[in-house]
Design a protein around this motif. Structure first.
Motif, PDB file in Angstrom:
ATOM      1  N   PRO A  77      34.043 -18.882  39.974  1.00 16.98           N
ATOM      2  CA  PRO A  77      35.253 -18.836  39.145  1.00 16.98           C
ATOM      3  C   PRO A  77      35.593 -20.167  38.478  1.00 16.98           C
ATOM      4  O   PRO A  77      36.394 -20.191  37.542  1.00 16.98           O
ATOM      5  CB  PRO A  77      36.357 -18.389  40.113  1.00 16.98           C
ATOM      6  CG  PRO A  77      35.795 -18.531  41.475  1.00 16.98           C
ATOM      7  CD  PRO A  77      34.307 -18.567  41.365  1.00 16.98           C
ATOM      8  N   ASP A  81      36.383 -17.495  34.834  1.00 16.51           N
ATOM      9  CA  ASP A  81      37.451 -16.777  35.519  1.00 16.51           C
ATOM     10  C   ASP A  81      37.648 -15.440  34.816  1.00 16.51           C
ATOM     11  O   ASP A  81      38.076 -15.393  33.664  1.00 16.51           O
ATOM     12  CB  ASP A  81      38.736 -17.609  35.490  1.00 16.51           C
ATOM     13  CG  ASP A  81      39.864 -16.963  36.263  1.00 16.51           C
ATOM     14  OD1 ASP A  81      39.597 -16.102  37.123  1.00 16.51           O
ATOM     15  OD2 ASP A  81      41.027 -17.315  36.012  1.00 16.51           O
ATOM     16  N   CYS A  89      38.256 -13.499  29.779  1.00 22.96           N
ATOM     17  CA  CYS A  89      37.584 -14.425  30.686  1.00 22.96           C
ATOM     18  C   CYS A  89      37.821 -15.842  30.167  1.00 22.96           C
ATOM     19  O   CYS A  89      37.734 -16.078  28.964  1.00 22.96           O
ATOM     20  CB  CYS A  89      36.083 -14.153  30.713  1.00 22.96           C
ATOM     21  SG  CYS A  89      35.639 -12.525  31.341  1.00 22.96           S
TER      22      CYS A  89
END
Length: 123
Positions: A77, A81, A89
């Protein structure tokens, strides 16, 4: 004296043009490529994604449209993310991205059209 004035004006003009060029970065300065790695994970081909900032300025919080994105391979992440609810994202959340490419891998039946939709530029 006139020669010195012309030189100074040329330098000022040159610097003004350079600074203007740095502030005109756009989403087109974010290059994203995807290639198959040849590896199979849980029966799905693995894809390598490389994101490159071609803008002379650093960029931060690059957002990709990743609606429907799925993977059987874990993605760090701190690199990407994924918000499945919003279909967005964020590449390297809250980190400045300069010229060095950001790379991550995922595994799914086909590649997803990850399209940049937003970024913050820092000149």
């Amino acid at each position: 004296m006139a020669n010195s004035t012309i030189k100074v004006l040329n330098i000022v003009l040159f610097l003004a043009l350079i600074s203007k060029g740095y502030s005109t970065c756009s989403l087109e300065d974010i290059s994203l490529t995807q290639t198959k790695t040849g590896v199979t994970i849980q029966g799905k081909p693995e894809w390598s994604v490389t994101i490159t900032n071609k803008c002379p300025c650093a960029q931060k919080n690059i957002v990709l449209d990743c609606q429907g994105f799925q993977t059987v391979e874990r993605i760090d992440p701190s690199l990407l993310d994924v918000d499945a609810k919003s279909g967005a994202c964020v590449v390297k959340p809250n980190q400045l991205i300069y010229k060095d490419p950001v790379t991550f891998k995922y595994a799914w039946d086909n590649s997803f059209p990850l399209t940049p939709t937003f970024s913050q530029r820092f000149c």
